[in-house]
Design a protein around this motif. Structure first.
Motif, mmCIF file in Angstrom:
data_model
loop_
_atom_site.group_PDB
_atom_site.id
_atom_site.type_symbol
_atom_site.label_atom_id
_atom_site.label_comp_id
_atom_site.label_asym_id
_atom_site.label_seq_id
_atom_site.Cartn_x
_atom_site.Cartn_y
_atom_site.Cartn_z
ATOM 1 N N SER A 42 45.329 0.996 20.362
ATOM 2 C CA SER A 42 44.999 2.044 21.325
ATOM 3 C C SER A 42 45.850 3.283 21.091
ATOM 4 N N GLU A 43 45.268 4.438 21.327
ATOM 5 C CA GLU A 43 46.024 5.684 21.264
ATOM 6 C C GLU A 43 46.855 5.887 22.523
ATOM 7 N N GLU A 44 46.657 5.029 23.519
ATOM 8 C CA GLU A 44 47.347 5.183 24.790
ATOM 9 C C GLU A 44 48.229 3.973 25.083
ATOM 10 N N ASP A 64 46.992 10.159 34.789
ATOM 11 C CA ASP A 64 47.724 10.737 33.663
ATOM 12 C C ASP A 64 49.124 10.149 33.526
ATOM 13 N N PHE A 67 48.105 6.048 32.207
ATOM 14 C CA PHE A 67 47.765 6.026 30.789
ATOM 15 C C PHE A 67 48.370 7.258 30.122
ATOM 16 N N SER A 69 49.356 9.273 26.280
ATOM 17 C CA SER A 69 49.078 9.374 24.853
ATOM 18 C C SER A 69 50.307 8.987 24.026
#
Length: 432
Positions: A42-44, A64, A67, A69
């Motif tokens: 996952s990018e998160e 925000d 989750f 980045s």
């Protein structure tokens, strides 16, 4: 080409190790030719402990903050020192010192690419998967970002919970996850405890009865019996009944008189039949399994694993030492160095990184071969915090029982979300 230090896993253990290495270990090495490569499906990264409340509604937490980045969290470092790869490790060759990684394409309909990486050092921090798709990132065969899949699972669950008006819920698992999910759903569906409930042993007519099954003779076995009893009382006041010595052997989904195998929630308008080891059959509209986790170690050869699938790790040094393995380390829920707990992960990070530094110096001739390094000592005290709804909780820390209001203040108000900002950004590790 830089020498690559591969970190497999992008959660508490993997991100913390990456930040610590970048801040304190790489700058102290005599050469600057090492690069951290963080691999995650996952990018998160997200605050997994918050799932019992987050699954109810997006309004429960700022999304925000829930989750975050991963690439943005590491943008502070030079590009030649850090690289993020969105992918999944599918094979580890600890003899050739290579990892095969399936790269996740931005379009899930495209065929994924395969990347073979040779490592100078390797950290296995792939964590573990939950039996319920509602309680964390789970592996999937579509190569869709697990964060996207989790949000989709939450959306389907909320439809079942509210649109079809679930009339009863069964939750399996008497550990923290099961108790927390039961408490959150109980308070959400049946309302917070009223003053009248404190005069009664249980809420007599809950709007949505919730049954919590535990295979043992009590819930929360890591805590003393008196604390578990208090937890059972708090659950009763939000409409949760605890059934003990109830081991689940099968779950089927009932469709107009027919049944099919099922592991999760029923679909709209249907129900589930839960069969227990003693032959009892319970029925409900929703079933949520919270019965432990499965280590994400399928890519590792059996000779490096314990019987329960975790990486066999030296509990003092965090090194993987079987089979002639060199400069491989394991931390977090995928490792057997300590019982799964965030505080054990955070206290192990500096030890792992210091020992990696020593090993890297030894191979380059910059350290004495007999140097010892640092030693990790697991916290085996009675330490566990379990929120029950949005105002109550039970637990202990370092062997001391904590009052309910303190459980709320530390964990229950936002399930550790107040701590994760510093972890994901690396500020937690500004000082060694």
């Amino acid at each position: 080409m830089p020498k690559e230090i591969i970190i497999l896993g992008g959660s508490y253990a993997g991100l913390s190790t990456a930040h610590y290495l970048l801040k304190h270990i790489l700058p102290s090495l005599p050469t600057s030719d090492c690069q951290i490569v963080l691999v995650s499906p996952s990018e998160e990264v997200f605050c997994r402990p918050a799932c019992p409340r987050a699954l109810i509604s997006d309004d429960m937490f700022p999304q925000d903050k829930l989750f975050v980045s991963i690439p943005a969290s590491f943008s502070q470092y030079p590009e030649d020192r850090f690289r993020f790869v969105q992918g999944t490790a599918v094979s580890l060759d600890h003899v050739k010192r290579t990892v095969d990684i399936t790269i996740h394409p931005s379009n899930p309909n495209l065929n994924p690419e395969m990347l073979v990486v040779t490592y100078e050092a390797l950290v296995i921090a792939t964590g573990a998967s939950t039996p319920s798709p509602l309680l964390g990132f789970t592996p999937n065969n579509t190569h869709t970002d697990p964060a996207t899949v989790l949000r989709q699972n939450w959306s389907s669950f909320r439809t079942q919970l509210h649109t079809y008006t679930a009339k009863s819920i069964i939750i399996a698992g008497g550990g923290p996850a099961g108790v927390e999910v039961a408490g959150e759903l109980g308070e959400h569906l049946n309302g917070p405890p009223s003053w009248v409930s404190w005069l009664r042993p249980a809420q007599r007519s809950p709007k949505v009865p919730i049954t919590l099954l535990t295979a043992g003779d009590r819930i929360l076995p890591a805590l003393r019996p008196t604390i578990a009893k208090t937890a059972e009382g708090y659950l009763a006041r939000v409409g949760v009944s605890v059934v003990k010595n109830a081991r689940v052997v099968s779950v089927t989904q009932v469709q107009g008189g027919n049944t099919t195998d099922k592991d999760g929630t029923a679909e709209g308008g249907q129900s589930v039949a839960v069969v227990l080891e003693d032959g009892r059959v319970l029925s409900g509209d929703i079933y949520i399994p919270c019965t432990g986790t499965r280590p994400n170690t399928a890519f590792i050869r059996d000779e490096l694993l314990t019987g329960d699938g975790r990486v066999d790790t030296n509990p003092q040094t965090l090194r993987v030492e079987k089979g002639g393995v060199v400069r491989v380390y394991a931390i977090g829920d995928a490792s057997n160095y300590a019982r799964p707990a965030v505080h054990n992960i955070l206290s192990a990070v500096p030890v792992l990184c210091a020992n990696m530094k020593l090993d890297l110096l030894k191979v380059s001739g910059g350290a004495e071969q007999e140097a010892d390094g640092r030693v990790f000592k697991e916290d085996i005290s009675e330490t566990q915090l379990v929120p029950i709804g949005r105002s109550k909780g039970v637990g202990a820390a370092m062997g001391y029982r904590l009052p309910s209001w303190l459980i709320w203040a530390i964990k229950g108000r936002d399930y550790w979300l107040w701590t994760t900002g510093g972890l994901w950004s690396g500020k937690k590790w500004d000082r060694p």
